[in-house]
Design an enzyme around this catalytic site. Structure first.
Site, PDB file in Angstrom:
ATOM      1  N   ASP A  37       8.372  -3.864   8.061  1.00 34.03           N
ATOM      2  CA  ASP A  37       8.759  -2.604   7.457  1.00 34.03           C
ATOM      3  C   ASP A  37      10.432  -2.277   8.164  1.00 34.03           C
ATOM      4  O   ASP A  37      10.652  -1.856   9.074  1.00 34.03           O
ATOM      5  CB  ASP A  37       8.263  -1.256   7.909  1.00 34.03           C
ATOM      6  CG  ASP A  37       6.631  -1.506   7.709  1.00 34.03           C
ATOM      7  OD1 ASP A  37       5.991  -2.060   8.564  1.00 34.03           O
ATOM      8  OD2 ASP A  37       6.205  -0.879   6.868  1.00 34.03           O
ATOM      9  N   ASP A 179       0.923   0.904  -0.408  1.00 32.40           N
ATOM     10  CA  ASP A 179       1.431   0.888   0.962  1.00 32.40           C
ATOM     11  C   ASP A 179       1.543   2.582   1.582  1.00 32.40           C
ATOM     12  O   ASP A 179       2.174   3.350   1.126  1.00 32.40           O
ATOM     13  CB  ASP A 179       2.706   0.347   1.302  1.00 32.40           C
ATOM     14  CG  ASP A 179       3.274   0.344   2.800  1.00 32.40           C
ATOM     15  OD1 ASP A 179       4.318   0.069   3.165  1.00 32.40           O
ATOM     16  OD2 ASP A 179       2.564   1.038   3.626  1.00 32.40           O
TER      17      ASP A 179
HETATM   18  C1  DX5 Z   1       5.983   3.786   5.574  1.00 33.33           C
HETATM   19  C2  DX5 Z   1       5.304   2.567   6.247  1.00 33.33           C
HETATM   20  C3  DX5 Z   1       3.978   2.794   6.419  1.00 33.33           C
HETATM   21  C4  DX5 Z   1       3.314   1.436   6.935  1.00 33.33           C
HETATM   22  C5  DX5 Z   1       1.592   1.739   6.988  1.00 33.33           C
HETATM   23  O1  DX5 Z   1       7.360   3.620   5.662  1.00 33.33           O
HETATM   24  O2  DX5 Z   1       5.696   1.202   5.584  1.00 33.33           O
HETATM   25  O3  DX5 Z   1       3.400   3.121   5.367  1.00 33.33           O
HETATM   26  O4  DX5 Z   1       3.795   0.321   6.222  1.00 33.33           O
HETATM   27  O5  DX5 Z   1       1.495   2.267   7.744  1.00 33.33           O
HETATM   28  P1  DX5 Z   1      -0.108   3.191   7.799  1.00 33.33           P
HETATM   29  O6  DX5 Z   1      -1.108   2.179   7.350  1.00 33.33           O
HETATM   30  O7  DX5 Z   1      -0.391   3.472   9.259  1.00 33.33           O
HETATM   31  O8  DX5 Z   1       0.088   4.207   6.987  1.00 33.33           O
END
Ligand code: DX5
Length: 228
Positions: A37, A179
Site C-alpha cells: 500500500d 480491498d
Molecule cells: C486502504 C488500505 C487498506 C488495506 C487493507 O488504503 O489499502 O484497505 O489494504 O486493510 P484492512 O484489510 O485492514 O481493511
C-alpha cells in the site's frame, strides 16, 4: 472462464522492523500475491513505502508483488516501482488526468496495469480502458488506513464491474480485486458480487490461529461464495 480466487495481503499491519521475514511468512502462509500500500501523504493522509523498501524485501519471496499507488502523481515514480520488483502497478483513476496514457506507460515499462476506484467513483470510469488493464480494484473503504469497516454498499458497483468485464469477454484476462475491510464475515459478499482477488490486512494478522489459517479460511469462503 473466470480467473481463480486469489488471496493477497496488505502488508500495512506487518512488523516493519523485520519486514523481510514478514514477507517470507506471508509466502509460507500461502498468499498468491503481495500488495504494498504505497501512500504519499497527499492523495491519502498517510505515508508508507518507497521503492527502495520494496526492493529490500524482493529477495524474500518469488511471489508477485503489486504496488497500490495511493499517490497524486503515479507517473512520476512508476518506473522505480517496477525496477523495485513489482509486476503490477495499480493507479487510482482519481489521481490520473490522462489515465489511458498512464496505463499505456505502465505497460511499456513491462508491468501489468490496474485501476483502483474509490468508493465515490463510478464503475463507468474504467469503461474505455478495460483493454489496457489486467485488473480493476474496487475499494471497499476510503483509502489511507487499514482496520476500517467494509463498505457493503460497494457491492452493486462490484457487480457492475464484473458485468463489464464479462460482457467484454475479458473474464479470463482481467481480475476484479476488492480491498478494504475484508474478513471472514465480509468476504462472501465481495466474492458473490464478482470479486476474484481479495486483499486482507488486519483480518490476516488478527487471526489467533495464525496467517496460514486466515489465508485458508478466506480462500475457502471466497471460493464457495464466488459468482463470476
Ligand atoms: C486502504 C488500505 C487498506 C488495506 C487493507 O488504503 O489499502 O484497505 O489494504 O486493510 P484492512 O484489510 O485492514 O481493511
Amino acid at each position: 472462464m473466470t480467473l481463480p480466487i486469489q488471496i493477497a495481503p496488505s502488508v500495512l499491519p506487518a512488523n516493519f522492523s523485520k519486514f523481510g521475514e514478514e514477507i517470507r511468512e506471508l509466502d509460507e502462509a500461502g498468499v498468491d500475491i503481495i500488495q504494498f500500500d504505497v501512500m504519499d501523504g497527499q492523495f491519502v493522509p498517510n505515508l508508507t513505502f518507497g521503492p527502495d523498501v520494496i526492493a529490500s524485501v524482493r529477495p524474500f519471496t518469488k511471489k508477485p508483488f503489486e504496488a497500490h499507488l495511493m499517490v497524486l502523481t503515479p507517473d512520476v515514480m512508476a518506473a522505480r516501482y517496477v525496477e523495485a520488483g513489482c509486476q503490477r502497478l495499480i493507479v487510482h483513476a482519481e489521481a490520473c488526468t490522462h489515465l489511458h496514457r498512464t496505463l499505456e506507460n505502465i505497460r511499456a515499462l513491462g508491468a501489468t496495469a490496474a485501476v483502483a476506484l474509490n468508493p465515490h467513483t463510478p464503475a463507468s470510469t474504467v469503461e474505455h480502458v478495460l483493454d489496457l488493464v489486467d485488473m480493476i480494484l474496487v475499494m471497499t473503504v476510503n483509502p489511507g488506513f487499514g482496520g476500517q469497516s467494509y463498505i457493503s454498499t460497494m457491492e452493486p458497483k462490484i457487480r457492475q464491474v464484473r458485468s463489464m468485464i464479462n460482457e467484454r469477454g475479458l473474464a479470463d484476462s482481467v481480475h476484479l480485486e476488492v480491498d478494504g475491510g475484508i474478513s471472514p464475515q465480509t468476504i462472501a459478499g465481495a466474492a458473490a458480487a464478482g470479486a476474484n482477488v481479495l486483499i486482507a490486512g488486519s483480518a490476516l494478522y488478527r487471526d489467533p490461529k495464525g496467517l496460514s489459517h486466515a489465508v485458508t479460511q478466506l480462500r475457502q469462503i471466497a471460493t464457495e461464495s464466488f459468482t463470476g
